[in-house]
Motif scaffolding. Sequence first.
Motif, PDB file in Angstrom:
ATOM      1  N   ARG A 181      34.966  29.315  27.066  1.00  0.00           N
ATOM      2  CA  ARG A 181      35.097  30.465  27.968  1.00  0.00           C
ATOM      3  C   ARG A 181      33.808  31.288  28.011  1.00  0.00           C
ATOM      4  O   ARG A 181      33.361  31.686  29.091  1.00  0.00           O
ATOM      5  N   ARG A 182      33.216  31.541  26.849  1.00  0.00           N
ATOM      6  CA  ARG A 182      31.973  32.326  26.815  1.00  0.00           C
ATOM      7  C   ARG A 182      30.863  31.615  27.590  1.00  0.00           C
ATOM      8  O   ARG A 182      30.147  32.233  28.385  1.00  0.00           O
ATOM      9  N   ARG A 223      25.179  32.139  38.212  1.00  0.00           N
ATOM     10  CA  ARG A 223      25.263  31.555  39.561  1.00  0.00           C
ATOM     11  C   ARG A 223      25.808  32.563  40.589  1.00  0.00           C
ATOM     12  O   ARG A 223      26.143  32.190  41.701  1.00  0.00           O
ATOM     13  N   GLY A 224      25.940  33.824  40.193  1.00  0.00           N
ATOM     14  CA  GLY A 224      26.384  34.855  41.125  1.00  0.00           C
ATOM     15  C   GLY A 224      27.886  35.054  41.185  1.00  0.00           C
ATOM     16  O   GLY A 224      28.384  35.795  42.029  1.00  0.00           O
ATOM     17  N   LEU A 225      28.629  34.396  40.311  1.00  0.00           N
ATOM     18  CA  LEU A 225      30.081  34.576  40.254  1.00  0.00           C
ATOM     19  C   LEU A 225      30.384  35.472  39.056  1.00  0.00           C
ATOM     20  O   LEU A 225      30.735  34.992  37.984  1.00  0.00           O
ATOM     21  N   ASP A 226      30.221  36.775  39.239  1.00  0.00           N
ATOM     22  CA  ASP A 226      30.419  37.702  38.129  1.00  0.00           C
ATOM     23  C   ASP A 226      31.906  37.972  37.920  1.00  0.00           C
ATOM     24  O   ASP A 226      32.766  37.356  38.552  1.00  0.00           O
ATOM     25  N   ASP A 285      38.183  34.450  37.401  1.00  0.00           N
ATOM     26  CA  ASP A 285      39.362  34.376  36.534  1.00  0.00           C
ATOM     27  C   ASP A 285      40.043  33.019  36.628  1.00  0.00           C
ATOM     28  O   ASP A 285      40.523  32.487  35.619  1.00  0.00           O
ATOM     29  N   THR A 286      40.083  32.450  37.823  1.00  0.00           N
ATOM     30  CA  THR A 286      40.690  31.127  38.007  1.00  0.00           C
ATOM     31  C   THR A 286      39.942  30.088  37.181  1.00  0.00           C
ATOM     32  O   THR A 286      40.556  29.301  36.454  1.00  0.00           O
ATOM     33  N   LEU A 329      46.946  26.914  40.070  1.00  0.00           N
ATOM     34  CA  LEU A 329      45.748  27.728  40.277  1.00  0.00           C
ATOM     35  C   LEU A 329      44.783  27.050  41.242  1.00  0.00           C
ATOM     36  O   LEU A 329      44.211  27.707  42.128  1.00  0.00           O
ATOM     37  N   ALA A 330      44.597  25.751  41.073  1.00  0.00           N
ATOM     38  CA  ALA A 330      43.711  25.016  41.978  1.00  0.00           C
ATOM     39  C   ALA A 330      44.238  25.075  43.409  1.00  0.00           C
ATOM     40  O   ALA A 330      43.481  25.334  44.350  1.00  0.00           O
TER      41      ALA A 330
END
Length: 145
Positions: A27-28, A37-40, A47-48, A116-117
């Motif tokens: 996770r870390r 990559r800009g997905l903060d 979260d997904t 989730l997907a």
Amino acid sequence: MAVADPPQTVRYRLSLATVPASVPEARRGVRAELAARGLDADHPLTDTVLLVVSELVTNAVRHAAPRSPRTTLQLDFGERELTVRVHDRHPHCPQRREVPHEDGSGGWGLALVHELAALAGGAAEAVADEDGGGKTMLVRLPLEC
């Protein structure tokens, strides 16, 4: 007329011991890579991806560890799609369950990953290794354009 180069895929790869401490480690690492990559933390996909990674690495730890001392996590960032791959060397390709285990020990993780997907507009599947000795859990998630 010039032909454009095909879009490049950026890969992030992490080899993990198939032990419980690898779940937060995964996770870390993924959180840091997503941010790079800009997905903060505020991005709708973050979260997904973190939950998918947690579930898949946890499944590898719980079910594959005796036959697979290492698990590989890989993220492939394409132009329009993020692919999450978790590979281990246990030959069983799991299927999502419609009901949890009767003894209360779980059974919802893979169903959650599929859900989730699907909610993100993507898909999940188990892909057996060519030699039959392992598998990759593969989750494809569209990136916002």
